[in-house]
Design a protein around this motif. Structure first.
Motif, PDB file in Angstrom:
ATOM      1  N   ASP A  72       4.154  -7.509  -4.207  1.00  0.00           N
ATOM      2  CA  ASP A  72       3.782  -6.088  -4.298  1.00  0.00           C
ATOM      3  C   ASP A  72       3.303  -5.646  -2.919  1.00  0.00           C
ATOM      4  N   LEU A  73       2.653  -4.507  -2.838  1.00  0.00           N
ATOM      5  CA  LEU A  73       2.281  -3.984  -1.524  1.00  0.00           C
ATOM      6  C   LEU A  73       1.062  -4.684  -0.928  1.00  0.00           C
ATOM      7  N   SER A  74       0.423  -5.581  -1.694  1.00  0.00           N
ATOM      8  CA  SER A  74      -0.783  -6.234  -1.166  1.00  0.00           C
ATOM      9  C   SER A  74      -0.469  -7.165   0.007  1.00  0.00           C
ATOM     10  N   THR A  85      -0.982   7.498   5.100  1.00  0.00           N
ATOM     11  CA  THR A  85      -1.016   7.736   3.648  1.00  0.00           C
ATOM     12  C   THR A  85       0.339   8.159   3.100  1.00  0.00           C
ATOM     13  N   PHE A  88       2.538   5.155   2.775  1.00  0.00           N
ATOM     14  CA  PHE A  88       2.080   4.302   1.675  1.00  0.00           C
ATOM     15  C   PHE A  88       2.479   4.893   0.325  1.00  0.00           C
ATOM     16  N   LYS A  89       2.329   6.204   0.201  1.00  0.00           N
ATOM     17  CA  LYS A  89       2.693   6.880  -1.065  1.00  0.00           C
ATOM     18  C   LYS A  89       4.189   6.723  -1.360  1.00  0.00           C
ATOM     19  N   LEU A  91       6.117   4.264  -0.342  1.00  0.00           N
ATOM     20  CA  LEU A  91       6.348   2.873  -0.739  1.00  0.00           C
ATOM     21  C   LEU A  91       5.925   2.653  -2.188  1.00  0.00           C
ATOM     22  N   LYS A  92       4.752   3.200  -2.521  1.00  0.00           N
ATOM     23  CA  LYS A  92       4.204   3.002  -3.861  1.00  0.00           C
ATOM     24  C   LYS A  92       5.106   3.636  -4.930  1.00  0.00           C
ATOM     25  N   ARG A  93       5.702   4.776  -4.558  1.00  0.00           N
ATOM     26  CA  ARG A  93       6.567   5.495  -5.489  1.00  0.00           C
ATOM     27  C   ARG A  93       7.904   4.753  -5.689  1.00  0.00           C
ATOM     28  N   SER A  94       8.354   4.047  -4.657  1.00  0.00           N
ATOM     29  CA  SER A  94       9.718   3.488  -4.665  1.00  0.00           C
ATOM     30  C   SER A  94       9.778   2.012  -5.038  1.00  0.00           C
ATOM     31  N   ASP A 125      12.879  -5.125  -7.902  1.00  0.00           N
ATOM     32  CA  ASP A 125      12.532  -4.911  -9.311  1.00  0.00           C
ATOM     33  C   ASP A 125      13.226  -6.002 -10.122  1.00  0.00           C
TER      34      ASP A 125
END
Length: 207
Positions: A72-74, A85, A88-89, A91-94, A125
């Motif tokens: 994950d993104l961690s 930001t 990051f948003k 990346l988080k969305r995709s 995924d």
């Protein structure tokens, strides 16, 4: 000769995942399914394995454009410079999803990649790929397996992949048929997102 291990994506078997992770930790090469094409990967921290992959692909390691497959993104902050930001948003969305994002690398990159200013990050995924990375505890360095002589650009049938690669790698995972469309590559290392290659992921996420 490689081991051929069947793992189901909807519920990856823990003992099978452990077996593959042990091979990765020992410096082995593994072919595994993602949400796009099958990938060839090794432990990012194992220099010997990185050299083996580069040799198989016929490229110099320091010039190779391998992606880092993360759970994950961690994991990002381990290898990527601080991102804003908006990035990051995005990346988080995709993610997880069929994208490779090119991001500015930081000073913690493994020594083999020290000369690189950017890294390609993937969070597929696919439960098998993510279970491997989670159990391993660090990213897998990965590249797609290419069929130069085939009409299909990528091998999708695990049994045919095994036939072709059984003497070159240590494990081939049968995770069902793969896709023959690669990931969409988006470069986020500059001031504006740039579409590098349109693949399975929807490129309009950067509009």
């Amino acid at each position: 000769m490689a081991q051929f291990i069947k793992i189901y994506n909807d519920k990856p078997n823990e003992a099978a995942i452990d077996k593959v992770v042990k091979v990765l930790r020992d410096g082995g090469l593994v072919i595994y399914p993602t949400d796009t094409v099958y990938g060839l990967g090794c432990d990012i921290t194992n220099s010997r394995a990185l050299e083996k992959i580069a040799k198989l692909k016929g490229v110099k390691l320091e010039k190779a454009n391998f992606s880092f497959v993360c759970y994950d993104l961690s994991n990002l902050s381990d290898y990527v410079k601080q991102i804003d930001t908006a990035t990051f948003k995005l990346l988080k969305r995709s993610l997880p999803g069929p994208y490779t994002f090119i991001l500015p690398g930081n000073n913690n990159l493994p020594k083999e990649f020290k000369k690189k200013t950017t890294v390609g990050i993937r969070v597929p995924d696919n439960n098998i790929a993510r279970a491997l990375v989670e159990k391993l505890g660090n990213p897998i360095v990965s590249t797609s397996i290419h069929d130069d002589d085939e009409v299909l650009e990528y091998s999708t049938d695990p049994e045919l992949i095994f036939e072709k690669w059984q003497n070159l790698v240590d494990v081939v995972i049968d995770g069902g048929y793969g896709d023959n469309e690669a990931s969409t590559i988006i470069d986020l290392s500059g001031s504006e997102p740039v579409l590098v290659r349109e693949g399975k992921g929807d490129p309009s996420i950067i509009d």
